[in-house]
Design a protein around this motif. Structure first.
Motif, PDB file in Angstrom:
ATOM      1  N   ILE A   6       0.860  -1.184   0.000  1.00  0.00           N
ATOM      2  CA  ILE A   6       0.000   0.000   0.000  1.00  0.00           C
ATOM      3  C   ILE A   6       0.892   1.229   0.000  1.00  0.00           C
ATOM      4  CG2 ILE A   6      -1.846   1.255   1.173  1.00  0.00           C
ATOM      5  CD1 ILE A   6      -2.597  -1.351   2.576  1.00  0.00           C
ATOM      6  N   ARG A   7       0.688   2.092  -0.979  1.00  0.00           N
ATOM      7  CA  ARG A   7       1.476   3.330  -1.084  1.00  0.00           C
ATOM      8  C   ARG A   7       0.596   4.530  -0.754  1.00  0.00           C
ATOM      9  NH1 ARG A   7       6.056   1.649  -4.119  1.00  0.00           N
ATOM     10  NH2 ARG A   7       5.580  -0.302  -5.237  1.00  0.00           N
ATOM     11  N   SER A   8       1.190   5.476  -0.060  1.00  0.00           N
ATOM     12  CA  SER A   8       0.497   6.732   0.229  1.00  0.00           C
ATOM     13  C   SER A   8       1.518   7.843   0.334  1.00  0.00           C
ATOM     14  CB  SER A   8      -0.282   6.625   1.552  1.00  0.00           C
ATOM     15  OG  SER A   8      -0.774   7.889   1.961  1.00  0.00           O
ATOM     16  N   ARG A   9       1.151   9.013  -0.159  1.00  0.00           N
ATOM     17  CA  ARG A   9       2.016  10.174   0.022  1.00  0.00           C
ATOM     18  C   ARG A   9       1.823  10.801   1.403  1.00  0.00           C
ATOM     19  NH1 ARG A   9       1.334  10.577  -5.687  1.00  0.00           N
ATOM     20  NH2 ARG A   9      -0.677  11.638  -5.533  1.00  0.00           N
ATOM     21  N   ARG A  10       0.876  10.211   2.185  1.00  0.00           N
ATOM     22  CA  ARG A  10       0.629  10.699   3.546  1.00  0.00           C
ATOM     23  C   ARG A  10       0.555   9.519   4.511  1.00  0.00           C
ATOM     24  NH1 ARG A  10      -3.991  15.110   4.168  1.00  0.00           N
ATOM     25  NH2 ARG A  10      -2.828  15.309   6.145  1.00  0.00           N
ATOM     26  N   HIS A  33       8.869   1.261   3.351  1.00  0.00           N
ATOM     27  CA  HIS A  33       9.847   1.539   2.313  1.00  0.00           C
ATOM     28  C   HIS A  33       9.634   2.934   1.732  1.00  0.00           C
ATOM     29  CE1 HIS A  33      10.340  -2.900   2.222  1.00  0.00           C
ATOM     30  NE2 HIS A  33       9.014  -2.922   2.299  1.00  0.00           N
ATOM     31  N   PRO A  34      10.627   3.440   0.988  1.00  0.00           N
ATOM     32  CA  PRO A  34      10.395   4.665   0.223  1.00  0.00           C
ATOM     33  C   PRO A  34       9.193   4.511  -0.698  1.00  0.00           C
ATOM     34  CG  PRO A  34      12.723   4.120   0.246  1.00  0.00           C
ATOM     35  CD  PRO A  34      12.011   2.955   0.869  1.00  0.00           C
ATOM     36  N   HIS A  35       8.508   5.606  -0.920  1.00  0.00           N
ATOM     37  CA  HIS A  35       7.257   5.572  -1.669  1.00  0.00           C
ATOM     38  C   HIS A  35       7.412   4.914  -3.036  1.00  0.00           C
ATOM     39  CE1 HIS A  35       3.995   7.313  -4.188  1.00  0.00           C
ATOM     40  NE2 HIS A  35       3.278   7.203  -3.084  1.00  0.00           N
ATOM     41  N   GLY A  48      -2.503   7.514  -3.368  1.00  0.00           N
ATOM     42  CA  GLY A  48      -2.264   8.898  -3.748  1.00  0.00           C
ATOM     43  C   GLY A  48      -2.114   9.770  -2.515  1.00  0.00           C
ATOM     44  N   ASP A  49      -2.945  10.820  -2.416  1.00  0.00           N
ATOM     45  CA  ASP A  49      -2.874  11.747  -1.282  1.00  0.00           C
ATOM     46  C   ASP A  49      -3.792  11.357  -0.130  1.00  0.00           C
ATOM     47  OD1 ASP A  49      -0.962  13.444  -2.406  1.00  0.00           O
ATOM     48  OD2 ASP A  49      -2.490  14.501  -3.567  1.00  0.00           O
ATOM     49  N   ILE A  50      -4.483  10.235  -0.242  1.00  0.00           N
ATOM     50  CA  ILE A  50      -5.273   9.751   0.887  1.00  0.00           C
ATOM     51  C   ILE A  50      -4.312   9.230   1.948  1.00  0.00           C
ATOM     52  CG2 ILE A  50      -6.921   7.988   1.635  1.00  0.00           C
ATOM     53  CD1 ILE A  50      -8.230   8.222  -1.107  1.00  0.00           C
ATOM     54  N   ALA A  51      -4.547   9.620   3.185  1.00  0.00           N
ATOM     55  CA  ALA A  51      -3.628   9.252   4.262  1.00  0.00           C
ATOM     56  C   ALA A  51      -3.746   7.767   4.593  1.00  0.00           C
ATOM     57  CB  ALA A  51      -3.914  10.086   5.503  1.00  0.00           C
ATOM     58  N   ALA A 373      -0.934  -5.906  10.279  1.00  0.00           N
ATOM     59  CA  ALA A 373      -1.187  -4.964   9.185  1.00  0.00           C
ATOM     60  C   ALA A 373      -2.620  -4.438   9.294  1.00  0.00           C
ATOM     61  CB  ALA A 373      -0.937  -5.623   7.842  1.00  0.00           C
ATOM     62  N   ASP A 374      -2.889  -3.742  10.389  1.00  0.00           N
ATOM     63  CA  ASP A 374      -4.171  -3.076  10.643  1.00  0.00           C
ATOM     64  C   ASP A 374      -4.013  -1.630  10.183  1.00  0.00           C
ATOM     65  OD1 ASP A 374      -4.745  -5.484  11.839  1.00  0.00           O
ATOM     66  OD2 ASP A 374      -4.829  -4.703  13.883  1.00  0.00           O
ATOM     67  N   LEU A 375      -4.684  -1.282   9.103  1.00  0.00           N
ATOM     68  CA  LEU A 375      -4.406  -0.026   8.409  1.00  0.00           C
ATOM     69  C   LEU A 375      -5.715   0.626   7.980  1.00  0.00           C
ATOM     70  CD1 LEU A 375      -1.558  -1.532   6.221  1.00  0.00           C
ATOM     71  CD2 LEU A 375      -1.219   0.031   8.147  1.00  0.00           C
ATOM     72  N   VAL A 376      -5.658   1.944   7.793  1.00  0.00           N
ATOM     73  CA  VAL A 376      -6.849   2.714   7.450  1.00  0.00           C
ATOM     74  C   VAL A 376      -6.506   3.713   6.356  1.00  0.00           C
ATOM     75  CG1 VAL A 376      -8.620   4.295   8.308  1.00  0.00           C
ATOM     76  CG2 VAL A 376      -7.719   2.511   9.807  1.00  0.00           C
ATOM     77  N   ALA A 377      -7.268   3.685   5.276  1.00  0.00           N
ATOM     78  CA  ALA A 377      -7.193   4.728   4.249  1.00  0.00           C
ATOM     79  C   ALA A 377      -8.157   5.831   4.656  1.00  0.00           C
ATOM     80  CB  ALA A 377      -7.555   4.170   2.880  1.00  0.00           C
TER      81      ALA A 377
END
Length: 434
Positions: A6-10, A33-35, A48-51, A373-377
């Motif tokens: 999962i990639r995010s800029r935030r 890792h780096p984006h 994208g820009d979604i945190a 890996a408990d994550l939230v967009a």
């Protein structure tokens, strides 16, 4: 090869917010890792820009099952939790029947929850008059700590402790390194409302009731050495007491709730706003925010305490006291926090990292290698208006109805898999190894 990237800029990480790619393998975070890193994986998501936030940990939830499942229940509560970005909750020992005050009651609670939960669920035990012999067995069975009341709990099957009973419970809990969590209101300072309006209800539970109780709890911590956590601080008068306890090196922490940070007495239109301790005057809010910023108050949790709608009818003297906000806690807090200059890292610390650390819930509370890996967009700039019909908890009652909030949960992942209608949550045990 990883299962998911999962990639995010935030991405909201323990050291701050930055672009990142988070890899997942076998349900756990395998790397941050780096984006733009080249990361072969079975699936990938670019937000994208979604945190990207760590899943929230809400350590103050009343699920009410079994016994009062018509008030809430594991299926509905955990669906609401997932929709609000909460991936782990710890269920309070009341208002279920039986309350979780001995091993047999814990077994009943776990049986009711098994196979019904959309997110991971742990359990608090309860400390009530006469159950000191049950505290260590409950601890050994994996409860995360013990809740007690210093004043009437509102339900007859969970009585309050006297000071002597509290001292005995604290000594026992300290003997095995457990955690006591305390509803702190001084019973001698409380009274019956003289009328049905909110001013009369508020006057019946003054700030001094909280302060006196917190002072008493701190004295017992100093005497017994127990680790203690003060629940749902509503009164600004308590912040300096807590700050002194921390400065003195005492093992005392505290939480507050979204409704105390955002709502005020002027908002109290109907009993949807009634809770104990009460929502106070507007001048009370900013000291609570300062207490958070200073790390005197460490956690923000919901104290989700729903009931059947008919119990919220009538006036403030007779209606049930409890706020339903499990699905809305994150946007409620974020809307107010960003207006005060706080960032998503602060909100993540208050609503994920600190509650996970408080209860020592393994593998939760941050985007870090080895954690679940408990994550939230989270669309942090998007707004919406609260519509009770869109809430997933059992009854569409909320004091936030009609409010415009900022921040929308787009996807919640539990151990790397999007939460769906199929329950995949686990029942957590403090004693289990990872």
């Amino acid at each position: 090869m990883d299962d998911l990237v999962i990639r995010s800029r935030r991405a909201v990480l323990p050291d701050g917010e930055r672009p990142a790619a988070v890899s997942v393998r076998d349900g756990r975070i395998s790397g941050v890792h780096p984006h733009g890193a080249d990361l072969p994986a079975g699936a990938s998501v670019d937000l994208g820009d979604i945190a990207l936030l760590p899943g929230l940990v809400d350590t103050h939830v009343h699920v009410n099952e079994p016994g009062r499942t018509e008030w809430e229940g594991f299926a509905t509560a955990t669906r609401a939790a997932a929709s609000g970005g909460v991936t782990t909750l710890v269920d309070m020992p009341l208002n279920s029947v039986p309350p979780t005050v001995d091993p047999a009651a814990l077994a009943v609670k776990r049986e009711a929850a098994q196979g019904a939960c959309a997110v991971d669920v742990g359990f608090w035990g309860g400390a009530v008059p006469g159950n000191v012999p049950s505290l260590r067995p409950l601890h050994d069975l994996g409860v995360f700590g013990f809740k007690c009341f210093m004043s009437d709990s509102g339900v007859p099957e969970f009585p309050a402790l006297s000071v002597e009973e509290m001292r005995a419970a604290f000594r026992e809990i300290a003997s095995f390194g457990g955690l006591a969590v305390v509803h702190a209101e001084d019973p001698a300072s409380l009274s019956s409302p003289t009328g049905g309006g909110y001013p009369e209800f508020l006057a019946s539970r003054p700030p001094s009731a909280e302060r006196l109780a917190v002072e008493q709890a701190v004295r017992l911590v100093e005497e017994t050495g127990v680790r203690a956590h003060i629940l749902h601080v509503s009164a600004a008068d308590c912040v300096d007491v807590l700050a002194k306890a921390r400065a003195d090196g005492l093992p005392v922490t505290a939480e507050t709730c979204p409704h105390y940070l955002v709502l005020c007495a002027d908002d109290a239109r109907d009993p949807a706003h009634k809770c104990c301790p009460p929502i106070r005057e507007s001048a009370n809010r900013e000291p609570l925010w300062r207490g958070l910023a200073a790390d005197v108050i460490t956690c923000v949790v919901t104290d989700h305490s729903p009931c059947a709608p008919e119990l919220k009818r009538g006036d403030f003297a007779t209606a049930w006291g409890g706020i339903s906000s499990l699905q809305l806690g994150l946007p409620v807090v974020w809307t107010a926090a960003r207006a005060r200059g706080h960032d998503l890292r602060a909100v993540s610390r208050w609503m994920s990292e600190a509650p996970a650390a408080l209860a020592a819930v393994p593998g939760k509370g941050g985007i870090a290698v080895g954690n679940d890996a408990d994550l939230v967009a989270f669309a942090a700039d998007e707004t919406f208006t609260v519509n009770p019909a869109a809430l997933h908890h059992r009854h569409p009652v909320t004091p936030y109805e009609g409010r415009t909030l900022t921040g929308v949960v787009r996807t919640t992942w539990l151990r790397g898999r999007p939460v769906t209608a199929t329950p995949t949550g686990r029942l957590l045990d403090r004693t289990e190894s990872r």
